[in-house]
Design a protein around this motif. Sequence first.
Motif, mmCIF file in Angstrom:
data_model
loop_
_atom_site.group_PDB
_atom_site.id
_atom_site.type_symbol
_atom_site.label_atom_id
_atom_site.label_comp_id
_atom_site.label_asym_id
_atom_site.label_seq_id
_atom_site.Cartn_x
_atom_site.Cartn_y
_atom_site.Cartn_z
ATOM 1 N N TRP A 109 46.817 -45.446 -125.101
ATOM 2 C CA TRP A 109 45.470 -45.257 -125.636
ATOM 3 C C TRP A 109 44.421 -45.068 -124.543
ATOM 4 C CZ3 TRP A 109 42.132 -48.948 -123.929
ATOM 5 C CH2 TRP A 109 42.626 -50.214 -123.635
ATOM 6 N N THR A 110 44.783 -45.326 -123.280
ATOM 7 C CA THR A 110 43.817 -45.079 -122.210
ATOM 8 C C THR A 110 43.656 -43.597 -121.918
ATOM 9 O OG1 THR A 110 45.496 -45.324 -120.463
ATOM 10 C CG2 THR A 110 44.283 -47.314 -121.124
ATOM 11 N N GLY A 111 44.565 -42.758 -122.435
ATOM 12 C CA GLY A 111 44.439 -41.321 -122.237
ATOM 13 C C GLY A 111 45.120 -40.847 -120.966
ATOM 14 N N ALA A 112 45.001 -39.540 -120.720
ATOM 15 C CA ALA A 112 45.741 -38.919 -119.621
ATOM 16 C C ALA A 112 45.193 -39.285 -118.247
ATOM 17 C CB ALA A 112 45.740 -37.399 -119.795
ATOM 18 N N GLU A 113 43.874 -39.385 -118.114
ATOM 19 C CA GLU A 113 43.286 -39.583 -116.790
ATOM 20 C C GLU A 113 42.177 -40.642 -116.826
ATOM 21 O OE1 GLU A 113 43.045 -35.915 -114.317
ATOM 22 O OE2 GLU A 113 43.238 -34.869 -116.223
ATOM 23 N N PRO A 114 42.529 -41.868 -117.175
ATOM 24 C CA PRO A 114 41.489 -42.889 -117.346
ATOM 25 C C PRO A 114 40.711 -43.189 -116.071
ATOM 26 C CG PRO A 114 43.671 -43.886 -117.349
ATOM 27 C CD PRO A 114 43.871 -42.411 -117.455
ATOM 28 N N TRP A 115 41.365 -43.075 -114.910
ATOM 29 C CA TRP A 115 40.671 -43.460 -113.676
ATOM 30 C C TRP A 115 39.638 -42.437 -113.233
ATOM 31 C CZ3 TRP A 115 41.229 -48.123 -114.134
ATOM 32 C CH2 TRP A 115 42.454 -48.726 -114.404
ATOM 33 N N PHE A 161 39.807 -52.435 -117.811
ATOM 34 C CA PHE A 161 40.849 -53.088 -117.024
ATOM 35 C C PHE A 161 40.393 -54.471 -116.567
ATOM 36 C CE2 PHE A 161 42.731 -54.089 -112.879
ATOM 37 C CZ PHE A 161 44.070 -54.126 -113.223
ATOM 38 N N ALA A 162 39.146 -54.583 -116.145
ATOM 39 C CA ALA A 162 38.628 -55.873 -115.689
ATOM 40 C C ALA A 162 38.664 -56.907 -116.806
ATOM 41 C CB ALA A 162 37.214 -55.707 -115.147
ATOM 42 N N ALA A 163 38.310 -56.504 -118.025
ATOM 43 C CA ALA A 163 38.360 -57.430 -119.162
ATOM 44 C C ALA A 163 39.797 -57.889 -119.406
ATOM 45 C CB ALA A 163 37.785 -56.761 -120.405
ATOM 46 N N HIS A 164 40.740 -56.957 -119.306
ATOM 47 C CA HIS A 164 42.152 -57.309 -119.459
ATOM 48 C C HIS A 164 42.577 -58.292 -118.364
ATOM 49 C CE1 HIS A 164 46.473 -56.948 -119.975
ATOM 50 N NE2 HIS A 164 46.581 -56.518 -118.741
ATOM 51 N N ALA A 165 42.148 -58.041 -117.149
ATOM 52 C CA ALA A 165 42.501 -58.915 -116.026
ATOM 53 C C ALA A 165 42.002 -60.338 -116.257
ATOM 54 C CB ALA A 165 41.931 -58.359 -114.726
ATOM 55 N N GLY A 166 40.788 -60.468 -116.733
ATOM 56 C CA GLY A 166 40.252 -61.795 -117.006
ATOM 57 C C GLY A 166 41.010 -62.519 -118.091
ATOM 58 N N TRP A 167 41.415 -61.787 -119.117
ATOM 59 C CA TRP A 167 42.176 -62.395 -120.226
ATOM 60 C C TRP A 167 43.525 -62.908 -119.740
ATOM 61 C CZ3 TRP A 167 46.676 -60.571 -122.896
ATOM 62 C CH2 TRP A 167 46.982 -61.293 -124.068
ATOM 63 N N ALA A 173 37.030 -46.908 -117.988
ATOM 64 C CA ALA A 173 38.318 -47.563 -117.744
ATOM 65 C C ALA A 173 38.235 -48.766 -116.801
ATOM 66 C CB ALA A 173 39.340 -46.551 -117.220
ATOM 67 N N PRO A 174 37.464 -48.717 -115.710
ATOM 68 C CA PRO A 174 37.419 -49.902 -114.842
ATOM 69 C C PRO A 174 36.973 -51.171 -115.569
ATOM 70 C CG PRO A 174 36.596 -48.006 -113.654
ATOM 71 C CD PRO A 174 36.774 -47.568 -115.084
ATOM 72 N N GLY A 175 35.974 -51.047 -116.434
ATOM 73 C CA GLY A 175 35.519 -52.215 -117.186
ATOM 74 C C GLY A 175 36.562 -52.731 -118.147
ATOM 75 N N ASP A 197 39.340 -43.915 -106.237
ATOM 76 C CA ASP A 197 38.042 -44.597 -106.300
ATOM 77 C C ASP A 197 37.907 -45.380 -107.602
ATOM 78 O OD1 ASP A 197 37.288 -43.648 -103.839
ATOM 79 O OD2 ASP A 197 36.022 -42.040 -104.610
ATOM 80 N N GLY A 198 38.352 -44.770 -108.719
ATOM 81 C CA GLY A 198 38.272 -45.453 -110.011
ATOM 82 C C GLY A 198 39.096 -46.721 -110.030
ATOM 83 N N MET A 199 40.283 -46.666 -109.447
ATOM 84 C CA MET A 199 41.120 -47.871 -109.401
ATOM 85 C C MET A 199 40.514 -48.938 -108.501
ATOM 86 S SD MET A 199 45.044 -46.396 -109.489
ATOM 87 C CE MET A 199 44.749 -44.779 -108.750
ATOM 88 N N LEU A 200 39.886 -48.517 -107.416
ATOM 89 C CA LEU A 200 39.259 -49.503 -106.529
ATOM 90 C C LEU A 200 38.037 -50.142 -107.185
ATOM 91 C CD1 LEU A 200 39.578 -47.679 -103.084
ATOM 92 C CD2 LEU A 200 41.005 -49.522 -104.017
ATOM 93 N N VAL A 201 37.301 -49.370 -107.968
ATOM 94 C CA VAL A 201 36.191 -49.960 -108.739
ATOM 95 C C VAL A 201 36.751 -50.960 -109.746
ATOM 96 C CG1 VAL A 201 34.390 -49.479 -110.451
ATOM 97 C CG2 VAL A 201 34.626 -48.002 -108.442
ATOM 98 N N ALA A 202 37.843 -50.575 -110.429
ATOM 99 C CA ALA A 202 38.484 -51.486 -111.384
ATOM 100 C C ALA A 202 38.949 -52.757 -110.687
ATOM 101 C CB ALA A 202 39.660 -50.787 -112.062
#
Length: 222
Positions: free
Chosen positions: A118-124, A133-139, A129-131, A186-191
């Motif tokens: 569901w994140t799609g082909a190019e989420p980064w 992922f961060a919410a998932h990380a906290g959970w 997407a970074p936000g 860059d997107g992954m590093l922001v995440a």
Amino acid sequence: MSHATTVLGVSIDGFAVEGGYDVEEGPATTFGVAQALGKIPASVRSTGTWDHLDELVGYAADLGFKELRLTVEWARLERRPDQRDDEALERYLRALRAAADRGLTSVVVLCDAALPSWTGAEPWLSAWAPGRFAAHAGWVAQHVEGLARAIVTFRSPNATAREGWRTGTRPPFRRDAGADAVSALDGMLVAHQLALHEIALAAPTVERALLMEAGREYDDES
């Protein structure tokens, strides 16, 4: 004179070995479409590793391993946006408890190669997407505190960018898109940065890390 200590560790890399991804009623990942079209080999269909995760950790301890690196797959834990699978989380937690009971130190990896479909082909390349992922990380972090020594946000994001946008060997299977490869990294590093904050809030005693693949990924290959 100090002497380095060698620790024997074992990895259970989620999507690569658990089985049951991208099949009917199984967790759907960003590799699914390419598998369905025959562009890449099908992933493991048997759920044998997933069904016996905690037992395998016990076997690893019997073989003398002292550290466990366990990938907890986002695609399995949040199959659809905001629909988290508590049963799947509990199975990962049982594996971590088994490691603790047998004297293994555990490191949890949040993202390796696969993402939820569901994140799609190019989420980064997106702003959202970074936000997410961060919410998932906290959970995840709030549940593994006390069971994991460290949480790794991404394993080899530079390889993900290179292989996804330059060599076309993993999602989104694009080639020679160098500028987008850099933007995806860059997107992954922001995440990663956003996730560090969420993890620190949810599990302040857990170490936080990012694993980068060593090599010349961004040297000029022409």
